[in-house]
Design an enzyme around this catalytic site. Structure first.
Site, mmCIF file in Angstrom:
data_model
loop_
_atom_site.group_PDB
_atom_site.id
_atom_site.type_symbol
_atom_site.label_atom_id
_atom_site.label_comp_id
_atom_site.label_asym_id
_atom_site.label_seq_id
_atom_site.Cartn_x
_atom_site.Cartn_y
_atom_site.Cartn_z
ATOM 1 N N GLU A 1 54.570 20.115 45.488
ATOM 2 C CA GLU A 1 54.778 19.878 44.063
ATOM 3 C C GLU A 1 55.094 18.415 43.763
ATOM 4 O O GLU A 1 54.648 17.864 42.752
ATOM 5 C CB GLU A 1 55.875 20.791 43.524
ATOM 6 C CG GLU A 1 55.457 22.238 43.346
ATOM 7 C CD GLU A 1 55.347 23.005 44.651
ATOM 8 O OE1 GLU A 1 54.689 24.067 44.682
ATOM 9 O OE2 GLU A 1 55.925 22.529 45.667
ATOM 10 N N HIS B 1 60.679 32.829 41.384
ATOM 11 C CA HIS B 1 59.481 33.062 40.598
ATOM 12 C C HIS B 1 59.796 33.436 39.147
ATOM 13 O O HIS B 1 58.873 33.683 38.370
ATOM 14 C CB HIS B 1 58.643 34.193 41.220
ATOM 15 C CG HIS B 1 58.011 33.830 42.524
ATOM 16 N ND1 HIS B 1 58.740 33.610 43.658
ATOM 17 C CD2 HIS B 1 56.708 33.658 42.869
ATOM 18 C CE1 HIS B 1 57.924 33.334 44.669
ATOM 19 N NE2 HIS B 1 56.683 33.341 44.207
#
Length: 350
Positions: free
Chosen positions: A84, A153
């Site tokens: 990321e 998540h």
């Protein structure tokens, strides 16, 4: 009607100044509207590109970029390594080089390794360079709970990004807003964190104009007009809020106004204050933890700007100050319509 032209001479679609277009519509889900916005901007502006994990051949974890690589090639829809920080850092470099990158991070909970790139570089380059450079990029993040996902998540940590000067933060609650807000974010000269409430990715459909249009950043929307109390919310929380508003109207005759912020940074202070001046009471609903959430900023703003109109304490209906729990307690954690109803009744009866 007004038309715009990109810096490279690419013609962009004619768009009404109020964000609506007089064109045909398709009936889309929210995630389909996201894809439609990406397809539209890739078609209109050669500077636009997408990068992220599995955005190419797989079409993204939620298929928001499905088949775009077939339409626009692997040079404009780029599969990246699982890193990321590298995705956002590369996006910053591409933006500084004159492109308009749209970086996808698969879940908000995966954004933390990229936080340094966002706050130390993307958000600061305009001020660091005294306005000589900007970072016109979008960082898309599916966020929020309710889909029975594992740890990391289901986070709702929008306050992290709202707190950082130089970042804009947008959150759609409907397909039509998703397309218009995303197009506005891609065309914006500064970095925009675009949070997509995955709980409602495929929850409902609505008519979305097929042509390009913008929903301006920094403008809230009054989803339901009322006179007794205002509920401020955004993203997936719009749906239980509207249900709660209808329930208390039918059972107790309470007239609820619902304000969808749509953009958390910058906030639409004018709409927030005008609504509170009409009703004199406020409830704030968000699924993020309560402490130091965006709701606290809204409550402080109301106190500073409209104290003399206040008829009752501002109440917050939020997630709890614990990590998002796993499956068994997820629905208990999320603000449901019944909790919002209770807060509305308490506020009006104060």
């Amino acid at each position: 009607m007004s038309s715009t032209t990109a810096d490279d001479g690419t013609a962009e679609a004619e768009t009404d100044t109020d964000g609506e277009t007089d064109t045909e519509t398709d009936t889309l889900t929210l995630v389909e509207a996201v894809r439609d916005a990406l397809y539209t901007e890739l078609s209109l502006d050669e500077r636009v590109m997408i990068l992220g994990e599995d955005v190419g051949e797989n079409g993204g974890v939620f298929r928001a970029t499905a088949e775009l690589v077939d339409e626009f090639s692997a040079e404009r829809v780029v599969d990246t390594p699982l890193a990321e920080s590298g995705i956002v850092g590369t996006g910053i470099g591409l933006a500084l080089s004159g492109l308009r990158p749209v970086a996808e991070l698969q879940f908000m909970g995966f954004s933390y390794p990229a936080f340094d790139q966002l706050v130390s570089h993307a958000a600061r380059l305009r001020s660091r360079s005294h306005g000589q450079y900007s970072v016109p990029m979008v960082i898309r993040m599916p966020y929020g709970g309710g889909i029975r996902a594992p740890e990391h998540h289901s986070e709702s940590k929008e306050a992290f990004f709202v707190h950082e000067p130089g970042l804009k933060v947008a959150v759609p609650s409907s397909p039509a807003d998703a397309k218009g807000l995303l197009i506005a974010a891609i065309r914006d000269p500064d970095p925009v964190v675009f949070l997509e409430p995955k709980l409602i990715y495929r929850a409902f459909r609505e008519d979305v104009p097929t042509a390009a249009y913008e929903v301006p950043l920094g403008e809230a929307s009054v989803r339901r007009e009322g006179t007794d109390v205002t509920v401020y919310t955004w993203g997936a929380m719009i749906q239980p809020t509207l249900i709660a508003a209808d329930n208390v109207a039918g059972e107790a005759g309470i007239d609820v106004e619902v304000v969808d912020l749509r953009t958390l940074s910058p906030l639409d202070i004018e709409t927030i204050v005008e609504s509170f001046e009409r009703t004199g009471r406020a409830v704030i609903a968000h699924e993020a933890p309560k402490t130091a959430g965006v709701g606290a900023e809204l409550a402080a703003t109301i106190q500073e700007e409209a104290l003399l109109y206040q008829e009752a304490p501002v109440r917050r209906v939020t997630g709890y100050d614990v990590p998002m729990p796993l499956h068994e307690l997820e629905e208990y954690y999320l603000p449901q319509a019944v909790r919002i109803e209770e807060a509305i009744r308490e506020t009006v009866s104060f």
